[in-house]
Scaffold this active site. Sequence first.
Site, PDB file in Angstrom:
ATOM      1  N   ASP A 138       0.839  -1.193   0.000  1.00 22.84           N
ATOM      2  CA  ASP A 138       0.000   0.000   0.000  1.00 22.84           C
ATOM      3  C   ASP A 138       0.879   1.249   0.000  1.00 22.84           C
ATOM      4  O   ASP A 138       2.039   1.223   0.430  1.00 22.84           O
ATOM      5  CB  ASP A 138      -0.902   0.026   1.235  1.00 22.84           C
ATOM      6  CG  ASP A 138      -1.935  -1.084   1.238  1.00 22.84           C
ATOM      7  OD1 ASP A 138      -2.264  -1.591   0.146  1.00 22.84           O
ATOM      8  OD2 ASP A 138      -2.403  -1.447   2.338  1.00 22.84           O
ATOM      9  N   ARG A 139       0.302   2.351  -0.431  1.00 22.98           N
ATOM     10  CA  ARG A 139       1.032   3.624  -0.522  1.00 22.98           C
ATOM     11  C   ARG A 139       1.753   3.963   0.786  1.00 22.98           C
ATOM     12  O   ARG A 139       2.919   4.355   0.783  1.00 22.98           O
ATOM     13  CB  ARG A 139       0.051   4.742  -0.901  1.00 22.98           C
ATOM     14  CG  ARG A 139       0.662   6.139  -0.880  1.00 22.98           C
ATOM     15  CD  ARG A 139      -0.362   7.206  -1.279  1.00 22.98           C
ATOM     16  NE  ARG A 139       0.164   8.549  -1.063  1.00 22.98           N
ATOM     17  CZ  ARG A 139       0.929   9.182  -1.948  1.00 22.98           C
ATOM     18  NH1 ARG A 139       1.246   8.608  -3.078  1.00 22.98           N
ATOM     19  NH2 ARG A 139       1.364  10.405  -1.691  1.00 22.98           N
TER      20      ARG A 139
END
Length: 301
Positions: A138-139
């Site tokens: 995820d970011r």
Amino acid sequence: MSQQFQMKWVIGESNEGKLVREFLKEKEISRTALTDIKFKGGNILVNGEEVNVRYRLAWRDKLTVIFPRESPSEGLSGENIPLPILYEDEYLLVVNKPAGMNTIPSREHPVGSLANALIGYYQCCGLQATTHIVTRLDRDTSGIVLIAKHRHVHHLFSLMQQSGQVKRTYEAFAEGEMQQDNDTIVAPIGRKDDSIIEREVRKDGKYACTHYQVLARYNGFTHLELTLDTGRTHQIRVHLSFLKHPLLGDDLYGGDVSQINRQALHCKKISFIHPFLNDEMIFTAPLPKDMLNLLEADLHD
């Protein structure tokens, strides 16, 4: 112009008489790949001469498969972004992704992703390739990401992932004090009805299994080490929220954002058998500064 990706074998007695197609199937070269080789600029050579997949191999034949050239996906631009490379060879890359960087571009963040950085790096190196990210994060999750340099290498890693041969270990800070020193969370995960992003534990979700071990307990949070048997979207975040111990900083799943401005989750280790060198590969990445600061602040308190 960079050289095309190739694979070579010298045919042993045990493979004498096999069709090229049969031999390559045993080497996990798919029908799709063979079609691309035939129609998109690849080639199959035996002793330097072009053959088709119906050629019958002889002992000591030298078989070469030349894969088509690859180009970056349309619209994916290269950017000059520093890449923290932990390892690189002609087949793969292992990088330590910082928090705040998308793995691939999104509508909200069309530039600045790991994929953009990879294309920029390949362009600087003269490598004609596109992005094949094997293990996404995820970011706002930091840590190790495995990248294949060619479509076929990615295919081999995908097969390894399906059989659990690519192993990742995470560290995380979960809100509150978790009582059990270790446990396994088995709870199905699916998309939340009113969201395209958020996931939740639900009966009609997909099987998901997370193992955790408590490393230490601090004032207001528990330091965990986690491994996964499955790779569902947001799996660690959803499972810990389900236990009423969301990750610190994870505002999507109810975590306290007063101490850190992103989910306190880091992929610290990856291990796998190299699909070409057949060596065991183990890579580690220490906790980033924002997570270390939380530990140091607690110790000072």
